[in-house]
Design a protein around this motif. Structure first.
Motif, mmCIF file in Angstrom:
data_model
loop_
_atom_site.group_PDB
_atom_site.id
_atom_site.type_symbol
_atom_site.label_atom_id
_atom_site.label_comp_id
_atom_site.label_asym_id
_atom_site.label_seq_id
_atom_site.Cartn_x
_atom_site.Cartn_y
_atom_site.Cartn_z
ATOM 1 N N SER A 62 0.682 1.834 7.275
ATOM 2 C CA SER A 62 0.208 0.702 6.481
ATOM 3 C C SER A 62 0.802 -0.588 7.012
ATOM 4 O O SER A 62 1.984 -0.645 7.375
ATOM 5 C CB SER A 62 0.600 0.862 5.006
ATOM 6 N N HIS A 96 -1.530 -4.931 4.189
ATOM 7 C CA HIS A 96 -2.247 -4.414 3.018
ATOM 8 C C HIS A 96 -3.413 -3.505 3.400
ATOM 9 O O HIS A 96 -4.375 -3.357 2.644
ATOM 10 C CB HIS A 96 -2.729 -5.556 2.125
ATOM 11 N N ARG A 97 -3.359 -2.894 4.566
ATOM 12 C CA ARG A 97 -4.344 -1.896 4.994
ATOM 13 C C ARG A 97 -3.602 -0.599 5.317
ATOM 14 O O ARG A 97 -2.462 -0.633 5.779
ATOM 15 C CB ARG A 97 -5.107 -2.347 6.248
ATOM 16 N N THR A 98 -4.273 0.519 5.109
ATOM 17 C CA THR A 98 -3.711 1.820 5.455
ATOM 18 C C THR A 98 -4.684 2.552 6.367
ATOM 19 O O THR A 98 -5.854 2.732 6.020
ATOM 20 C CB THR A 98 -3.444 2.676 4.202
ATOM 21 N N THR A 110 -12.469 -5.224 9.071
ATOM 22 C CA THR A 110 -11.897 -4.452 10.172
ATOM 23 C C THR A 110 -12.948 -4.248 11.266
ATOM 24 O O THR A 110 -14.143 -4.399 11.042
ATOM 25 C CB THR A 110 -11.395 -3.081 9.697
ATOM 26 N N VAL A 135 -9.798 3.884 7.131
ATOM 27 C CA VAL A 135 -9.028 2.685 6.836
ATOM 28 C C VAL A 135 -9.407 2.193 5.443
ATOM 29 O O VAL A 135 -10.572 2.252 5.047
ATOM 30 C CB VAL A 135 -9.269 1.586 7.894
ATOM 31 N N ALA A 136 -8.409 1.747 4.688
ATOM 32 C CA ALA A 136 -8.659 1.226 3.343
ATOM 33 C C ALA A 136 -7.707 0.060 3.071
ATOM 34 O O ALA A 136 -6.511 0.164 3.356
ATOM 35 C CB ALA A 136 -8.431 2.332 2.297
ATOM 36 N N PRO A 137 -8.236 -1.041 2.548
ATOM 37 C CA PRO A 137 -9.661 -1.358 2.429
ATOM 38 C C PRO A 137 -10.256 -1.650 3.801
ATOM 39 O O PRO A 137 -9.544 -1.992 4.732
ATOM 40 C CB PRO A 137 -9.658 -2.592 1.524
ATOM 41 N N SER A 138 -11.561 -1.523 3.912
ATOM 42 C CA SER A 138 -12.203 -1.599 5.226
ATOM 43 C C SER A 138 -12.800 -2.959 5.547
ATOM 44 O O SER A 138 -13.178 -3.199 6.698
ATOM 45 C CB SER A 138 -13.303 -0.540 5.317
ATOM 46 N N LEU A 143 -7.420 -5.215 12.894
ATOM 47 C CA LEU A 143 -7.469 -6.142 11.773
ATOM 48 C C LEU A 143 -7.612 -7.551 12.344
ATOM 49 O O LEU A 143 -7.514 -7.743 13.563
ATOM 50 C CB LEU A 143 -6.196 -6.028 10.932
ATOM 51 N N GLU A 196 0.858 -1.176 0.000
ATOM 52 C CA GLU A 196 0.000 0.000 0.000
ATOM 53 C C GLU A 196 0.901 1.234 0.000
ATOM 54 O O GLU A 196 1.944 1.262 0.656
ATOM 55 C CB GLU A 196 -0.884 0.012 1.246
#
Length: 282
Positions: free
Chosen positions: A201, A204-206, A228, A222-225, A265, A66
């Motif tokens: 990040s 693979h989440r930010t 979560t 948060v992306a992707p959500s 996560l 990410e």
């Protein structure tokens, strides 16, 4: 790496080297896969040249990273390098610890001709004018700020970027501070003036903490959500938590320097504030 590299530049290179080493890529392979030459990658990863955002982004995409963390590291590094270069340009010339211009400490100053004095004044005026021209709109009158680095993504702020404040309720603000609590920043338009305070990040989440200087409120994204939970923004005014799987929290009236964001996560927790970020395995 060169000993004089700023810490933020060093951290960026360590991350890029880690990605290269983890996948076992040679410099020639990086050149073929990213479009930047072998010689360029050798300069970038040795610290002899600052990599442009395009190169950092290309390596991040190649390694399926990410771009939130890489972008934060790159913007922080470019700002530090710009400050270092500016300091070196304005530092007095020295030789062996002595003042080169006057022949050393205690030496009588050399007489300067009118032509030399005029050239010096013109040079100073040009330097001041060019510095003022480079200042961003938020930096007017604050010469210690660094303009957006060359090669930055469109509309990307510098890192660490200044967070604007206002002294009175801005005209047309849909809500203000605690009056925004729990409300959606995108539905109210508070996102239009917002800036990222910090991002992290992992997995693979930010996770990003954002601040609106118009609405004087913060929120976490948060992306992707998907998958979560416990996405929360907190500050002196309490906390606001989003339902599981939501992409963002509602707003909280808080100063950006006194707020933090958290998200769970499946296997770890991410956290971010203005000054730091953290990842805790669960």
């Amino acid at each position: 790496m060169p000993a004089e590299l700023p810490d933020t530049h060093r951290r960026l290179l360590e991350e890029l080297r880690r990605l290269k080493s983890r996948h076992g890529w040679t410099f020639a392979q990086l050149a073929r896969k990213t479009g930047y030459s072998t010689a360029s990658w050798q300069r970038y990863l040795s610290g002899r040249a600052m990599p442009p955002w395009g190169a950092v982004d290309a390596l991040g995409r190649l390694a399926s990273q990410e771009d939130g963390r890489l972008r934060a590291l790159w913007e922080s590094a470019t700002a530090a390098v710009a400050r270092q270069s500016a300091a070196q340009r304005t530092a007095p010339l020295t030789r062996n610890g002595e003042e080169a211009a006057d022949g050393g400490p205690g030496a009588a100053p050399r007489p300067r001709s009118p032509t030399t004095l005029l050239a010096g004044l013109l040079g100073t005026a040009l330097l001041v004018a060019s510095s003022l021209a480079l200042l961003s709109p938020w930096d007017a009158g604050t010469a210690s700020r660094v303009p957006a680095p060359r090669g930055a993504p469109p509309n990307a702020p510098v890192w660490p970027w200044p967070l604007p404040t206002t002294t009175g309720p801005p005209a047309g603000a849909p809500c203000l501070a605690n009056g925004c609590r729990g409300r959606d920043p995108y539905r109210l338009g508070c996102d239009r003036s917002s800036v990222p305070v910090h991002a992290v990040s992992a997995g693979h989440r930010t996770l990003t903490l954002r601040y609106s200087p118009v609405c004087r409120a913060v929120w976490a994204e948060v992306a992707p959500s998907a998958g979560t939970s416990v996405l929360t923004v907190s500050g002196d005014g309490g906390a606001v938590t989003a339902p599981p799987g939501d992409a963002r929290t509602g707003m909280l009236g808080a100063a950006p320097g006194r707020a933090r964001g958290n998200v769970n996560l499946p296997d770890r927790q991410l956290g971010v504030s203005a000054g730091t970020s953290w990842v805790v395995d669960q």
